[in-house]
Design a protein around this motif. Structure first.
Motif, PDB file in Angstrom:
ATOM      1  N   ASN A 403       0.914  -1.333  -0.271  1.00  7.86           N
ATOM      2  CA  ASN A 403       0.022   0.165   0.039  1.00  7.86           C
ATOM      3  C   ASN A 403       0.751   1.209   0.084  1.00  7.86           C
ATOM      4  O   ASN A 403       0.346   2.399  -0.061  1.00  7.86           O
ATOM      5  CB  ASN A 403      -1.047   0.030   1.280  1.00  7.86           C
ATOM      6  CG  ASN A 403      -0.232   0.422   2.466  1.00  7.86           C
ATOM      7  OD1 ASN A 403       0.916   0.508   2.464  1.00  7.86           O
ATOM      8  ND2 ASN A 403      -1.140   0.317   3.527  1.00  7.86           N
ATOM      9  N   GLY A 404       2.064   0.978   0.154  1.00  6.09           N
ATOM     10  CA  GLY A 404       2.845   2.464   0.192  1.00  6.09           C
ATOM     11  C   GLY A 404       3.003   3.327  -1.125  1.00  6.09           C
ATOM     12  O   GLY A 404       3.488   4.317  -1.189  1.00  6.09           O
ATOM     13  N   PHE A 405       2.529   2.695  -2.263  1.00  4.13           N
ATOM     14  CA  PHE A 405       2.654   3.203  -3.516  1.00  4.13           C
ATOM     15  C   PHE A 405       1.306   3.934  -3.669  1.00  4.13           C
ATOM     16  O   PHE A 405       0.946   4.860  -4.696  1.00  4.13           O
ATOM     17  CB  PHE A 405       2.442   2.283  -4.622  1.00  4.13           C
ATOM     18  CG  PHE A 405       3.970   1.619  -4.941  1.00  4.13           C
ATOM     19  CD1 PHE A 405       5.044   2.180  -5.473  1.00  4.13           C
ATOM     20  CD2 PHE A 405       4.208   0.200  -4.443  1.00  4.13           C
ATOM     21  CE1 PHE A 405       6.220   1.717  -5.576  1.00  4.13           C
ATOM     22  CE2 PHE A 405       5.217  -0.457  -4.631  1.00  4.13           C
ATOM     23  CZ  PHE A 405       6.302   0.334  -5.167  1.00  4.13           C
ATOM     24  N   SER A 406       0.393   4.345  -2.712  1.00  2.00           N
ATOM     25  CA  SER A 406      -0.927   4.860  -2.832  1.00  2.00           C
ATOM     26  C   SER A 406      -0.739   6.453  -3.308  1.00  2.00           C
ATOM     27  O   SER A 406       0.137   7.099  -2.710  1.00  2.00           O
ATOM     28  CB  SER A 406      -1.673   5.011  -1.750  1.00  2.00           C
ATOM     29  OG  SER A 406      -2.857   5.704  -1.797  1.00  2.00           O
ATOM     30  N   ALA A 407      -1.627   6.771  -4.393  1.00  2.00           N
ATOM     31  CA  ALA A 407      -1.465   8.193  -4.713  1.00  2.00           C
ATOM     32  C   ALA A 407      -2.323   8.968  -3.808  1.00  2.00           C
ATOM     33  O   ALA A 407      -2.331  10.276  -3.910  1.00  2.00           O
ATOM     34  CB  ALA A 407      -2.001   8.377  -6.137  1.00  2.00           C
ATOM     35  N   HIS A 408      -3.018   8.470  -2.645  1.00  2.00           N
ATOM     36  CA  HIS A 408      -3.651   9.379  -1.704  1.00  2.00           C
ATOM     37  C   HIS A 408      -2.921   9.533  -0.697  1.00  2.00           C
ATOM     38  O   HIS A 408      -2.330   8.619  -0.069  1.00  2.00           O
ATOM     39  CB  HIS A 408      -4.825   8.401  -1.430  1.00  2.00           C
ATOM     40  CG  HIS A 408      -6.109   8.503  -2.155  1.00  2.00           C
ATOM     41  ND1 HIS A 408      -6.992   9.399  -2.451  1.00  2.00           N
ATOM     42  CD2 HIS A 408      -6.291   7.570  -3.229  1.00  2.00           C
ATOM     43  CE1 HIS A 408      -7.803   9.132  -3.332  1.00  2.00           C
ATOM     44  NE2 HIS A 408      -7.438   7.884  -3.820  1.00  2.00           N
ATOM     45  N   ALA A 409      -3.252  10.550   0.029  1.00  6.47           N
ATOM     46  CA  ALA A 409      -2.500  10.881   1.269  1.00  6.47           C
ATOM     47  C   ALA A 409      -2.904   9.982   2.291  1.00  6.47           C
ATOM     48  O   ALA A 409      -3.987   9.814   2.471  1.00  6.47           O
ATOM     49  CB  ALA A 409      -2.606  12.480   1.814  1.00  6.47           C
ATOM     50  N   ASP A 410      -2.036   9.548   3.307  1.00 11.78           N
ATOM     51  CA  ASP A 410      -2.394   8.913   4.338  1.00 11.78           C
ATOM     52  C   ASP A 410      -3.077   9.978   5.641  1.00 11.78           C
ATOM     53  O   ASP A 410      -2.875  10.973   5.457  1.00 11.78           O
ATOM     54  CB  ASP A 410      -1.427   8.012   4.778  1.00 11.78           C
ATOM     55  CG  ASP A 410       0.033   8.701   5.501  1.00 11.78           C
ATOM     56  OD1 ASP A 410      -0.075  10.012   5.205  1.00 11.78           O
ATOM     57  OD2 ASP A 410       0.847   7.973   5.601  1.00 11.78           O
ATOM     58  N   ARG A 411      -3.309   9.288   6.814  1.00 15.20           N
ATOM     59  CA  ARG A 411      -3.821  10.207   7.807  1.00 15.20           C
ATOM     60  C   ARG A 411      -2.800  11.056   8.181  1.00 15.20           C
ATOM     61  O   ARG A 411      -3.213  12.340   8.349  1.00 15.20           O
ATOM     62  CB  ARG A 411      -4.415   9.242   8.935  1.00 15.20           C
ATOM     63  CG  ARG A 411      -4.895  10.297   9.884  1.00 15.20           C
ATOM     64  CD  ARG A 411      -5.573   9.089  11.276  1.00 15.20           C
ATOM     65  NE  ARG A 411      -4.426   8.393  12.081  1.00 15.20           N
ATOM     66  CZ  ARG A 411      -4.711   7.530  12.796  1.00 15.20           C
ATOM     67  NH1 ARG A 411      -5.665   7.135  12.889  1.00 15.20           N
ATOM     68  NH2 ARG A 411      -3.517   7.008  13.416  1.00 15.20           N
ATOM     69  N   PRO A 412      -1.498  10.846   8.606  1.00 13.83           N
ATOM     70  CA  PRO A 412      -0.689  12.100   8.992  1.00 13.83           C
ATOM     71  C   PRO A 412      -0.557  13.179   7.961  1.00 13.83           C
ATOM     72  O   PRO A 412      -0.423  14.325   8.070  1.00 13.83           O
ATOM     73  CB  PRO A 412       0.587  11.240   9.276  1.00 13.83           C
ATOM     74  CG  PRO A 412       0.425   9.749   9.472  1.00 13.83           C
ATOM     75  CD  PRO A 412      -0.795   9.655   8.655  1.00 13.83           C
ATOM     76  N   SER A 413      -0.650  12.715   6.709  1.00 10.27           N
ATOM     77  CA  SER A 413      -0.386  13.601   5.548  1.00 10.27           C
ATOM     78  C   SER A 413      -1.508  14.641   5.302  1.00 10.27           C
ATOM     79  O   SER A 413      -1.656  15.519   5.297  1.00 10.27           O
ATOM     80  CB  SER A 413      -0.374  13.050   4.200  1.00 10.27           C
ATOM     81  OG  SER A 413       1.166  12.386   4.444  1.00 10.27           O
ATOM     82  N   LEU A 414      -2.891  13.926   5.674  1.00  5.26           N
ATOM     83  CA  LEU A 414      -4.038  14.708   5.641  1.00  5.26           C
ATOM     84  C   LEU A 414      -4.206  15.748   6.615  1.00  5.26           C
ATOM     85  O   LEU A 414      -4.641  16.846   6.353  1.00  5.26           O
ATOM     86  CB  LEU A 414      -5.376  13.659   5.693  1.00  5.26           C
ATOM     87  CG  LEU A 414      -5.639  12.860   4.487  1.00  5.26           C
ATOM     88  CD1 LEU A 414      -6.660  11.713   4.610  1.00  5.26           C
ATOM     89  CD2 LEU A 414      -6.243  13.676   3.613  1.00  5.26           C
ATOM     90  N   LEU A 415      -3.785  15.059   7.908  1.00  6.07           N
ATOM     91  CA  LEU A 415      -3.579  16.174   8.794  1.00  6.07           C
ATOM     92  C   LEU A 415      -2.702  17.389   8.866  1.00  6.07           C
ATOM     93  O   LEU A 415      -3.040  18.585   9.076  1.00  6.07           O
ATOM     94  CB  LEU A 415      -3.547  15.403  10.305  1.00  6.07           C
ATOM     95  CG  LEU A 415      -4.394  14.312  10.907  1.00  6.07           C
ATOM     96  CD1 LEU A 415      -4.134  13.703  11.911  1.00  6.07           C
ATOM     97  CD2 LEU A 415      -5.897  15.018  11.133  1.00  6.07           C
TER      98      LEU A 415
END
Length: 463
Positions: A403-415
């Motif tokens: 899942n590390g290739f995701s183009a979506h921000a994860d929770r820390p990046s969203l915050l």
């Protein structure tokens, strides 16, 4: 009066579509396709929840199917306004919509051929002609961080979202004659530190924020660890004389994977004799579009371009034609096959799964999000067999989920993107209701934010 309503990605991940009404003028942000189970996808043919002919302007955040996929249907049902987006998104959206129309026409023809009871077969949602007609409404192109007049009382500013080429968050300045409000739509946000694109621009001051939360419940694995795991999956499979099938999204993920495969071959992390097939006409076209838009690239990637094409490598084959795609099925082992779609609900990847999923020496490597109800999600969740083209295929290949290739921000990046600035309300959309949305809501409310999860077609007054 200012009214906001959500007509897609409300308490679910796909189908992004938002409507803002100000001074009786109506601006739509995105018009995406619902993706997932058959039940979810049936919503694509249902009414939009508003009159398409009443929409003055459509603002498009980016070219993923779940954000632009119903635009041809919107036009078919009466939309005659302008579509404003970045130049790169306009080019990519054209490819995506034409590809979607072609697949729908192909599926309708296949259903008609397999219709043994002479029952009515559902027509395609829209046709190639509809997708081409939709192109007439695009323009002029919007640049990043430039105020664009939209309609009376509304202006927009496109901010780099770092998600895919040309992607944007959109800040609306709203003035109904009695009050002025700033409303920010995140679009889909990218992960910082990826190799091709710039990091997302942080959220500016805004009274209201409509924010995606696809991965609002967890952090991603690090990119270096994910790349190393992909290399290991390839080495292990090639050593077993098997093929590696990577279901991939044509936009951004494919180009990023080509970059890492190029690097892996150059550095010896991947066997030199391996053959790489990019079996996706849309991904091939998207890669060509990438080369035309260096204004979207990260500076480090621009520096690499001066030393050669980081998308090219020995043993790389682009397969546009159907006959070329079918010939890949004769490759017994030692091949990496990149094919769409990433969720396996359409496209050529289904053919490669049919020919490789049952073989123990092969591997299927998932490197992106898979919505509930999709073929990809069933394989990831451990189904012993899956149905592909009306045939039950046993799952014997090794399945990798990275899942590390995701183009979506994860929770820390969203915050980090949202920051600590006060907001009247944060509307959470584009996330799994029982996971990303609920967790992100709890986290934000603990930080003092007021959060709301809009319901489908629910009008919300903006005070």
């Amino acid at each position: 009066m200012i009214i906001y309503s959500c007509h897609g990605a409300a308490k679910q991940v796909t189908g992004s579509c938002h409507l803002v009404t100000c001074n009786d003028r109506r601006v739509l942000i995105d018009c995406g396709m619902f993706q997932g189970s058959e039940e979810v996808e049936r919503a694509n043919a249902e009414p939009f929840g508003f009159d398409p002919a009443s929409i003055d302007v459509l603002l498009l955040t980016h070219a993923h199917l779940d954000h632009c996929g119903r635009i041809p249907l919107l036009v078919r049902r009466g939309f005659r306004g302008r579509i404003l987006t970045t130049a790169a998104t306009r080019e990519l959206a054209r490819v995506v919509m034409l590809d979607a129309a072609g697949l729908q026409e192909e599926d309708a023809r296949r259903a008609q051929r397999n219709n043994r009871r002479d029952e009515a077969v559902a027509p395609p949602l829209y046709t190639l002609d509809d997708a081409l007609h939709a192109q007439d409404f695009f323009g002029p192109d919007a640049g990043y961080d430039v105020a664009v007049p939209v309609v009376e009382g509304i202006s927009a500013r496109f901010l780099d979202a770092g998600h895919i080429l040309g992607s944007a968050s959109i800040l609306l300045e709203l003035d109904d004659g009695k009050q002025q409000r700033r409303m920010l739509f995140s679009g889909d946000l990218g992960n910082p530190g990826r190799p091709l694109l710039r990091d997302p621009t942080g959220a500016p001051p805004a009274d209201y924020v409509v924010m995606e939360c696809t991965y609002g419940d967890r952090p991603h694995r690090s990119v270096p660890d994910s790349v190393d795991e992909m290399y290991r999956a390839i080495r292990d499979t090639v050593n077993r004389r098997g093929n590696v099938v990577i279901p991939t999204f044509a936009l951004e993920r494919t180009q990023e994977l080509l970059y890492y495969l190029h690097r892996g071959l150059r550095e010896g992390a991947i066997p030199a004799h391996v053959r790489v097939f990019l079996d996706s006409p849309m991904a091939i076209s998207a890669t060509e579009i990438f080369r035309r838009h260096p204004e979207c690239f990260d500076q480090r990637f621009l520096d690499e371009l001066e030393h050669g094409d980081p998308f090219a490598m020995p043993g790389l084959h682009f397969t546009r034609e159907t006959a070329e795609s079918m010939a890949i099925n004769n490759v017994d082992g030692g091949a990496i096959i990149l094919a769409g779609s990433g969720m396996c609900n359409g496209g050529r990847v289904r053919h490669h799964l049919k020919h490789n999923l049952w073989r123990e020496r092969c591997s299927v490597v998932f490197v992106g999000y898979a919505a509930e109800g999709t073929l990809a999600r069933r394989i990831i969740d451990g189904a012993p067999s899956v149905r592909v083209f009306n045939e039950e295929i046993p799952v014997r290949a090794q399945v990798w989920t990275i899942n590390g290739f995701s183009a979506h921000a994860d929770r820390p990046s969203l915050l980090a993107w949202l920051g600590d600035a006060p907001r009247r309300t944060v509307f959470l959309v584009h996330g799994e209701y029982g996971r990303g949305m609920q967790v992100m809501r709890e986290v934000l409310e603990a930080r003092g934010f007021s959060c709301q999860l809009p319901g489908m077609h629910e009008p919300i007054k903006i005070d």
